[in-house]
Scaffold this active site. Structure first.
Site, mmCIF file in Angstrom:
data_model
loop_
_atom_site.group_PDB
_atom_site.id
_atom_site.type_symbol
_atom_site.label_atom_id
_atom_site.label_comp_id
_atom_site.label_asym_id
_atom_site.label_seq_id
_atom_site.Cartn_x
_atom_site.Cartn_y
_atom_site.Cartn_z
ATOM 1 N N ARG A 71 7.517 1.011 27.622
ATOM 2 C CA ARG A 71 7.723 1.730 28.884
ATOM 3 C C ARG A 71 6.534 2.650 29.139
ATOM 4 O O ARG A 71 5.842 3.069 28.227
ATOM 5 C CB ARG A 71 8.992 2.585 28.815
ATOM 6 C CG ARG A 71 10.278 1.824 29.040
ATOM 7 C CD ARG A 71 11.442 2.800 29.119
ATOM 8 N NE ARG A 71 11.426 3.559 30.339
ATOM 9 C CZ ARG A 71 11.503 4.890 30.401
ATOM 10 N NH1 ARG A 71 11.592 5.613 29.324
ATOM 11 N NH2 ARG A 71 11.479 5.500 31.569
ATOM 12 N N LYS A 130 14.554 6.281 16.975
ATOM 13 C CA LYS A 130 14.567 5.095 17.834
ATOM 14 C C LYS A 130 14.612 3.825 16.997
ATOM 15 O O LYS A 130 13.746 3.577 16.157
ATOM 16 C CB LYS A 130 13.319 5.107 18.716
ATOM 17 C CG LYS A 130 13.242 3.979 19.703
ATOM 18 C CD LYS A 130 12.301 4.329 20.830
ATOM 19 C CE LYS A 130 12.006 3.153 21.719
ATOM 20 N NZ LYS A 130 11.276 3.529 22.927
ATOM 21 N N ARG A 262 13.681 14.942 26.667
ATOM 22 C CA ARG A 262 13.613 15.445 25.276
ATOM 23 C C ARG A 262 14.573 16.599 25.107
ATOM 24 O O ARG A 262 14.787 17.361 26.070
ATOM 25 C CB ARG A 262 12.186 15.920 24.957
ATOM 26 C CG ARG A 262 11.313 14.808 24.443
ATOM 27 C CD ARG A 262 9.923 15.288 24.122
ATOM 28 N NE ARG A 262 8.961 14.586 24.956
ATOM 29 C CZ ARG A 262 7.751 15.038 25.251
ATOM 30 N NH1 ARG A 262 7.345 16.207 24.811
ATOM 31 N NH2 ARG A 262 6.950 14.313 25.993
HETATM 32 C C1 BTN Z 1 9.929 0.957 25.064
HETATM 33 O O1 BTN Z 1 10.809 1.550 24.446
HETATM 34 O O2 BTN Z 1 8.867 1.505 25.385
HETATM 35 C C2 BTN Z 1 10.159 -0.477 25.439
HETATM 36 C C3 BTN Z 1 9.710 -1.396 24.359
HETATM 37 C C4 BTN Z 1 9.967 -2.858 24.652
HETATM 38 C C5 BTN Z 1 9.334 -3.754 23.612
HETATM 39 C C6 BTN Z 1 9.710 -5.191 23.767
HETATM 40 S S1 BTN Z 1 9.222 -6.138 22.358
HETATM 41 C C7 BTN Z 1 9.560 -7.612 23.219
HETATM 42 C C8 BTN Z 1 9.119 -7.427 24.639
HETATM 43 N N1 BTN Z 1 7.738 -7.782 24.809
HETATM 44 C C9 BTN Z 1 6.986 -6.748 25.117
HETATM 45 O O3 BTN Z 1 5.752 -6.779 25.313
HETATM 46 N N2 BTN Z 1 7.729 -5.636 25.201
HETATM 47 C C10 BTN Z 1 9.122 -5.930 24.963
#
Ligand code: BTN
Length: 264
Positions: A71, A130, A262
């Site tokens: 994100r 997390k 947060r």
């Molecule tokens: C976050 O918390 O920032 C979101 C993370 C999302 C990661 C997943 S891993 C599979 C899929 N492919 C990616 O490039 N991102 C998501």
């Protein structure tokens, strides 16, 4: 993009379509798993596959991502035994996606061990750390139905291999049976996505709220563009999945966008 058989030496239980399919219940017949040894990002690859006509239900899993997307433009770092996958899904025409990422977070939390919590908008936490993240990207509209790439990363095993700042706030689940864990997540996900397709987030709101890690706690809301955070007390989410933040002056609703929350 390179397709090779999964590496059995590095992963406790290898993942392959034939090991997953017999474990699926609600998701049986709804998911078509493809496994890559390595790619840049399963979200990116699946977006490209969607453009080429891949059907809803296509699930792309990578043992390694060289440019995993998180994100807010961040990089998603993935430990060697983790799960990183993206699912192409369609919603009925006219169903807005409000709260979709919260619904996906709820599905993951309900599939993981008891006590798993949620941090708005869509972090999945165990013991305050997390354990999973979600990135949903639009894959356009097909025959009137909006399609989405739902990207999910679940930390498994030790988090030592992650960069120190990520490891400090992350935790991993035991990684001994990855096919079983993936099947549990997919079964829950399909049930919740069906409910979301029919009724939106509203019927899931109370279950999300029961797992809200910050319920009734003082929080700071930070905006990606910077500036002072908004201070308030987290009062959960509304029927669209928007954050309810009680400030000194009013109850504000915050749409999930380029913001993060947060504890104070
Ligand atoms: C976050 O918390 O920032 C979101 C993370 C999302 C990661 C997943 S891993 C599979 C899929 N492919 C990616 O490039 N991102 C998501």
């Amino acid at each position: 993009m390179r397709t090779t058989p999964p590496a059995t030496d590095r992963h406790a239980t290898p993942l392959a379509p034939e090991s997953l399919q017999p474990l699926l219940r609600e998701a049986a017949g709804r998911i078509d798993l493809q496994v890559l040894e390595e790619c840049d990002s399963t979200n990116l690859q699946l977006l490209a596959m969607a453009k080429e006509g891949a059907p809803a239900g296509t699930l792309l899993l990578a043992e390694r991502q060289t440019a995993g997307r998180g994100r807010r433009g961040r990089i998603w770092h993935q430990g060697p035994q983790s799960l990183a996958f993206s699912l192409l899904w369609r919603l009925p025409a006219g169903r807005p996606p409000h709260g979709l990422s919260l619904a996906v977070g709820l599905a993951i939390a309900e599939a993981l061990p008891a006590g798993t919590q949620l941090k708005w908008p869509n972090d999945v936490l165990m013991d305050g750390r997390k354990v999973a993240g979600i990135l949903i990207e639009s894959a356009g509209v097909q025959n009137g139905s909006p399609r989405y790439v739902i990207g999910i990363g679940i930390n498994l095993g030790e988090t030592d291999a992650l960069p120190a700042d990520v490891a400090a706030i992350a935790t991993g689940l035991p990684s001994d049976d990855r096919p079983q864990l993936l099947a549990k997540v997919l079964d829950r996900l399909v049930v919740i996505l069906d409910a979301f397709a029919a009724h939106g987030f509203a019927p899931l709101q109370s279950r999300w709220q029961m797992r809200n890690a910050y319920q009734d706690l003082a929080v700071n809301l930070f905006f990606a563009e910077g500036g002072d955070p908004v201070q308030g007390v987290c009062r959960g989410v509304d029927a669209n999945g928007e954050l309810l933040l009680e400030t000194a002056t009013c109850l504000q609703t915050i749409a999930s966008g380029e913001v993060s929350l947060r504890l104070q």
